[in-house]
Scaffold this motif. Sequence first.
Motif, PDB file in Angstrom:
ATOM      1  N   MET A 145     -10.034   1.371   0.229  1.00  0.00           N
ATOM      2  CA  MET A 145      -9.266   0.211   0.682  1.00  0.00           C
ATOM      3  C   MET A 145      -9.254   0.188   2.202  1.00  0.00           C
ATOM      4  O   MET A 145      -9.356   1.212   2.847  1.00  0.00           O
ATOM      5  N   SER A 146      -9.052  -0.987   2.710  1.00  0.00           N
ATOM      6  CA  SER A 146      -9.131  -1.132   4.167  1.00  0.00           C
ATOM      7  C   SER A 146      -7.872  -0.614   4.861  1.00  0.00           C
ATOM      8  O   SER A 146      -6.809  -0.482   4.251  1.00  0.00           O
ATOM      9  N   ASP A 147      -8.041  -0.320   6.129  1.00  0.00           N
ATOM     10  CA  ASP A 147      -6.900   0.138   6.930  1.00  0.00           C
ATOM     11  C   ASP A 147      -5.813  -0.925   6.988  1.00  0.00           C
ATOM     12  O   ASP A 147      -4.629  -0.602   7.029  1.00  0.00           O
ATOM     13  N   THR A 148      -6.212  -2.186   6.976  1.00  0.00           N
ATOM     14  CA  THR A 148      -5.236  -3.281   7.033  1.00  0.00           C
ATOM     15  C   THR A 148      -4.287  -3.223   5.843  1.00  0.00           C
ATOM     16  O   THR A 148      -3.080  -3.419   5.991  1.00  0.00           O
ATOM     17  N   PHE A 149      -4.835  -2.950   4.674  1.00  0.00           N
ATOM     18  CA  PHE A 149      -3.995  -2.851   3.480  1.00  0.00           C
ATOM     19  C   PHE A 149      -2.938  -1.766   3.653  1.00  0.00           C
ATOM     20  O   PHE A 149      -1.761  -1.979   3.357  1.00  0.00           O
ATOM     21  N   TRP A 150      -3.363  -0.598   4.112  1.00  0.00           N
ATOM     22  CA  TRP A 150      -2.429   0.520   4.259  1.00  0.00           C
ATOM     23  C   TRP A 150      -1.405   0.242   5.354  1.00  0.00           C
ATOM     24  O   TRP A 150      -0.240   0.635   5.234  1.00  0.00           O
ATOM     25  N   GLN A 151      -1.817  -0.460   6.404  1.00  0.00           N
ATOM     26  CA  GLN A 151      -0.871  -0.841   7.458  1.00  0.00           C
ATOM     27  C   GLN A 151       0.164  -1.812   6.915  1.00  0.00           C
ATOM     28  O   GLN A 151       1.358  -1.691   7.208  1.00  0.00           O
ATOM     29  N   LEU A 152      -0.288  -2.788   6.124  1.00  0.00           N
ATOM     30  CA  LEU A 152       0.647  -3.742   5.526  1.00  0.00           C
ATOM     31  C   LEU A 152       1.594  -3.056   4.550  1.00  0.00           C
ATOM     32  O   LEU A 152       2.788  -3.362   4.509  1.00  0.00           O
ATOM     33  N   LEU A 153       1.070  -2.125   3.773  1.00  0.00           N
ATOM     34  CA  LEU A 153       1.916  -1.381   2.833  1.00  0.00           C
ATOM     35  C   LEU A 153       2.972  -0.574   3.586  1.00  0.00           C
ATOM     36  O   LEU A 153       4.150  -0.552   3.205  1.00  0.00           O
ATOM     37  N   ALA A 154       2.551   0.084   4.655  1.00  0.00           N
ATOM     38  CA  ALA A 154       3.493   0.875   5.450  1.00  0.00           C
ATOM     39  C   ALA A 154       4.579  -0.015   6.049  1.00  0.00           C
ATOM     40  O   ALA A 154       5.766   0.318   6.012  1.00  0.00           O
ATOM     41  N   LEU A 155       4.187  -1.164   6.586  1.00  0.00           N
ATOM     42  CA  LEU A 155       5.157  -2.095   7.165  1.00  0.00           C
ATOM     43  C   LEU A 155       6.111  -2.608   6.099  1.00  0.00           C
ATOM     44  O   LEU A 155       7.322  -2.699   6.322  1.00  0.00           O
ATOM     45  N   TRP A 156       5.587  -2.912   4.921  1.00  0.00           N
ATOM     46  CA  TRP A 156       6.427  -3.397   3.827  1.00  0.00           C
ATOM     47  C   TRP A 156       7.468  -2.339   3.447  1.00  0.00           C
ATOM     48  O   TRP A 156       8.640  -2.663   3.254  1.00  0.00           O
ATOM     49  N   LEU A 157       7.051  -1.083   3.366  1.00  0.00           N
ATOM     50  CA  LEU A 157       7.987  -0.009   3.019  1.00  0.00           C
ATOM     51  C   LEU A 157       9.071   0.149   4.086  1.00  0.00           C
ATOM     52  O   LEU A 157      10.248   0.358   3.759  1.00  0.00           O
ATOM     53  N   VAL A 158       8.684   0.044   5.341  1.00  0.00           N
ATOM     54  CA  VAL A 158       9.669   0.138   6.431  1.00  0.00           C
ATOM     55  C   VAL A 158      10.670  -1.006   6.313  1.00  0.00           C
ATOM     56  O   VAL A 158      11.891  -0.801   6.371  1.00  0.00           O
ATOM     57  N   LEU A 159      10.173  -2.225   6.141  1.00  0.00           N
ATOM     58  CA  LEU A 159      11.069  -3.385   6.055  1.00  0.00           C
ATOM     59  C   LEU A 159      11.969  -3.316   4.830  1.00  0.00           C
ATOM     60  O   LEU A 159      13.162  -3.643   4.901  1.00  0.00           O
ATOM     61  N   GLU A 160      11.414  -2.885   3.703  1.00  0.00           N
ATOM     62  CA  GLU A 160      12.215  -2.761   2.483  1.00  0.00           C
ATOM     63  C   GLU A 160      13.287  -1.676   2.625  1.00  0.00           C
ATOM     64  O   GLU A 160      14.333  -1.751   1.998  1.00  0.00           O
ATOM     65  N   GLY A 161      13.016  -0.667   3.416  1.00  0.00           N
ATOM     66  CA  GLY A 161      13.968   0.420   3.597  1.00  0.00           C
ATOM     67  C   GLY A 161      15.097   0.105   4.563  1.00  0.00           C
ATOM     68  O   GLY A 161      16.115   0.804   4.584  1.00  0.00           O
TER      69      GLY A 161
END
Length: 62
Positions: free
Chosen positions: A1-17
């Motif tokens: 998977m692309s780095d963009t996907f993992w960056q978006l996932l990380a950002l989503w987890l931060v925002l959800e937390g």
Amino acid sequence: MSDTFWQLLALWLVLEGLGPALMPQKWQQLMADLSQQKPRVIRQIGLVMLVLGGLLAWLVKH
């Protein structure tokens, strides 16, 4: 998977937390209120979030 996907996932987890970490009582009340909604309403909220998230990701990419 692309780095963009993992960056978006990380950002989503931060925002959800943020909610539970900064305002646990308000977050808990929001979850309790949401659990009282009909499944149709919850599904509609989820679909709107999916469409808006997908549109925003597409706009940022292009």
